[in-house]
Design an enzyme around this catalytic site. Sequence first.
Site, PDB file in Angstrom:
ATOM      1  N   HIS A 161      -6.637   6.536   7.562  1.00 36.05           N
ATOM      2  CA  HIS A 161      -6.213   7.612   6.665  1.00 36.05           C
ATOM      3  C   HIS A 161      -7.415   8.371   6.114  1.00 36.05           C
ATOM      4  O   HIS A 161      -7.777   8.232   4.938  1.00 36.05           O
ATOM      5  CB  HIS A 161      -5.364   7.041   5.525  1.00 36.05           C
ATOM      6  CG  HIS A 161      -3.974   6.685   5.958  1.00 36.05           C
ATOM      7  ND1 HIS A 161      -3.201   5.768   5.309  1.00 36.05           N
ATOM      8  CD2 HIS A 161      -3.220   7.138   6.996  1.00 36.05           C
ATOM      9  CE1 HIS A 161      -2.026   5.664   5.910  1.00 36.05           C
ATOM     10  NE2 HIS A 161      -2.024   6.480   6.948  1.00 36.05           N
ATOM     11  N   SER A 189     -11.739   3.936   4.433  1.00 41.73           N
ATOM     12  CA  SER A 189     -11.661   4.731   5.665  1.00 41.73           C
ATOM     13  C   SER A 189     -12.610   5.928   5.627  1.00 41.73           C
ATOM     14  O   SER A 189     -12.448   6.880   6.394  1.00 41.73           O
ATOM     15  CB  SER A 189     -10.221   5.210   5.861  1.00 41.73           C
ATOM     16  OG  SER A 189      -9.710   5.746   4.667  1.00 41.73           O
ATOM     17  N   CYS A 225     -14.633  -0.235   6.143  1.00 43.55           N
ATOM     18  CA  CYS A 225     -14.423  -1.683   6.256  1.00 43.55           C
ATOM     19  C   CYS A 225     -14.454  -2.046   7.736  1.00 43.55           C
ATOM     20  O   CYS A 225     -14.493  -1.168   8.606  1.00 43.55           O
ATOM     21  CB  CYS A 225     -13.065  -2.038   5.666  1.00 43.55           C
ATOM     22  SG  CYS A 225     -11.731  -1.197   6.559  1.00 43.55           S
ATOM     23  N   SER A 245      -4.719   7.845   1.615  1.00 46.30           N
ATOM     24  CA  SER A 245      -5.418   6.561   1.725  1.00 46.30           C
ATOM     25  C   SER A 245      -5.090   5.718   0.505  1.00 46.30           C
ATOM     26  O   SER A 245      -5.555   5.994  -0.604  1.00 46.30           O
ATOM     27  CB  SER A 245      -6.930   6.806   1.819  1.00 46.30           C
ATOM     28  OG  SER A 245      -7.632   5.631   1.486  1.00 46.30           O
ATOM     29  N   THR A 261      -2.066  -4.625   2.340  1.00 41.10           N
ATOM     30  CA  THR A 261      -3.467  -5.064   2.220  1.00 41.10           C
ATOM     31  C   THR A 261      -4.293  -4.217   1.262  1.00 41.10           C
ATOM     32  O   THR A 261      -5.396  -4.619   0.892  1.00 41.10           O
ATOM     33  CB  THR A 261      -4.163  -4.993   3.593  1.00 41.10           C
ATOM     34  OG1 THR A 261      -4.029  -3.663   4.096  1.00 41.10           O
ATOM     35  CG2 THR A 261      -3.573  -5.993   4.561  1.00 41.10           C
ATOM     36  N   CYS A 270      -6.830  -7.238   1.204  1.00 39.74           N
ATOM     37  CA  CYS A 270      -7.964  -7.645   2.039  1.00 39.74           C
ATOM     38  C   CYS A 270      -9.280  -7.641   1.267  1.00 39.74           C
ATOM     39  O   CYS A 270      -9.384  -7.065   0.181  1.00 39.74           O
ATOM     40  CB  CYS A 270      -8.057  -6.745   3.260  1.00 39.74           C
ATOM     41  SG  CYS A 270      -8.743  -5.137   2.878  1.00 39.74           S
ATOM     42  N   GLU A 328       1.738   0.891   7.023  1.00 42.54           N
ATOM     43  CA  GLU A 328       1.506  -0.560   7.109  1.00 42.54           C
ATOM     44  C   GLU A 328       2.745  -1.332   6.666  1.00 42.54           C
ATOM     45  O   GLU A 328       3.126  -2.330   7.285  1.00 42.54           O
ATOM     46  CB  GLU A 328       0.303  -0.949   6.241  1.00 42.54           C
ATOM     47  CG  GLU A 328       0.007  -2.445   6.345  1.00 42.54           C
ATOM     48  CD  GLU A 328      -1.023  -2.922   5.331  1.00 42.54           C
ATOM     49  OE1 GLU A 328      -2.008  -2.196   5.082  1.00 42.54           O
ATOM     50  OE2 GLU A 328      -0.836  -4.037   4.798  1.00 42.54           O
ATOM     51  N   HIS A 364       4.837   3.718   3.498  1.00 40.56           N
ATOM     52  CA  HIS A 364       3.484   3.589   4.034  1.00 40.56           C
ATOM     53  C   HIS A 364       3.577   2.928   5.409  1.00 40.56           C
ATOM     54  O   HIS A 364       4.358   1.984   5.604  1.00 40.56           O
ATOM     55  CB  HIS A 364       2.619   2.759   3.084  1.00 40.56           C
ATOM     56  CG  HIS A 364       1.163   2.727   3.466  1.00 40.56           C
ATOM     57  ND1 HIS A 364       0.677   1.939   4.491  1.00 40.56           N
ATOM     58  CD2 HIS A 364       0.094   3.413   2.988  1.00 40.56           C
ATOM     59  CE1 HIS A 364      -0.631   2.125   4.601  1.00 40.56           C
ATOM     60  NE2 HIS A 364      -1.006   3.023   3.707  1.00 40.56           N
ATOM     61  N   HIS A 387      -3.262   0.573  10.826  1.00 39.47           N
ATOM     62  CA  HIS A 387      -2.238   0.133   9.865  1.00 39.47           C
ATOM     63  C   HIS A 387      -1.182  -0.763  10.485  1.00 39.47           C
ATOM     64  O   HIS A 387      -0.386  -1.364   9.771  1.00 39.47           O
ATOM     65  CB  HIS A 387      -1.560   1.348   9.230  1.00 39.47           C
ATOM     66  CG  HIS A 387      -2.554   2.322   8.693  1.00 39.47           C
ATOM     67  ND1 HIS A 387      -2.906   3.480   9.341  1.00 39.47           N
ATOM     68  CD2 HIS A 387      -3.323   2.270   7.581  1.00 39.47           C
ATOM     69  CE1 HIS A 387      -3.839   4.112   8.639  1.00 39.47           C
ATOM     70  NE2 HIS A 387      -4.104   3.391   7.573  1.00 39.47           N
TER      71      HIS A 387
END
Length: 339
Positions: free
Chosen positions: A47, A273, A18, A228, A170, A200, A132, A130, A80
């Site tokens: 990740h 990723s 992405c 991930s 996200t 996202c 993030e 996580h 993240h």
Amino acid sequence: MTSPTGKRVLLAAPRGYCAGVDRAVIAVEKALEHYGAPVYVRKEIVHNKYVVESLSDKGAVFVNETDEVPEGARVVFSAHGVSPAVHEAAAERNLQTIDATCPLVTKVHKEAVRFAADDYDILLIGHEGHEEVEGTAGEAPDHVQIVNSPDDAVNVTVRDPEKVVWISQTTLSVDETMETVDRLRERFPTLQNPPSDDICYATQNRQVAVKKLAPECELVIVVGSANSSNSVRLVEVALNAGADASYRIDRAQEMDESWLDGVTTVGVTSGASVPEILVNDVLAYLAERGYGDVQEVRTATEDLMFSLPKELRADLKAAGNAPARPRRENRTSLSVEPV
Ligand code: SF4
């Protein structure tokens, strides 16, 4: 070319890198080129094992916390995102930071800050632990509660049921998140939505593509690492959408011959990723076993790109190096037929 046996691969598009991952990986590569090794990176920049190993080989040093970085050295924050406390800890050690937080994660951080300023109870749907989620929650620790799953909705307590908002990680499953929101709304009917989608575009697009191909597949292979989130979600989405079986692998060497027993159609996709080289290796593995007919199932076209982190851009510009635009990675070297 169509196989006489009917064996085929349905290749999801979009898949793989992405815009946020592309930018973060290039940020580390450019930092290594410009400043020289070592460049420290807090946590995995993205990740993916292969990406982390490749950058380590080039001189990146991955650490868990800023106190492992020598005083005054340069450190990149991962895609993240990090909490304000991490920025403060870095400043205390005079670290030179390059913040590669994905702008779409930063958007969620800003939502948390804004709703906390308005004194909302913020229900952050995401996976506890996580990175993030830690970063977003750290923007407003007194206002944020983490909601891990639909079942977790019953555990939420708020100060004022009329002043509650949900936001999210996200990289979640869209369907599961909406189930969590529905459960929360049963309890808090005026629960406010975030101003725009927090899951996202890349996460959503990869899930939509897998949903489209999965009903036709006996097997769906998701290339991506175990940590991930969006890759793990793709396995769940494939199974929920009708695939008979789905496995996540880091690389082609983890394929198991027995997975192909009796299989005519294999779906292939990759997390946000994952560099395309790893998908190409899986396609080559499948081609050697009679699955050379690769048909692309495209549900969206992505052209979003983010500019490099501002600290790096400024240094590259000052040195007379035009800042590189992040590259597009989601290409395949095999010829594929659209379906
Ligand atoms: S998955 Fe989405 S939020 Fe995460 S880095 Fe990629 S674009 Fe950004």
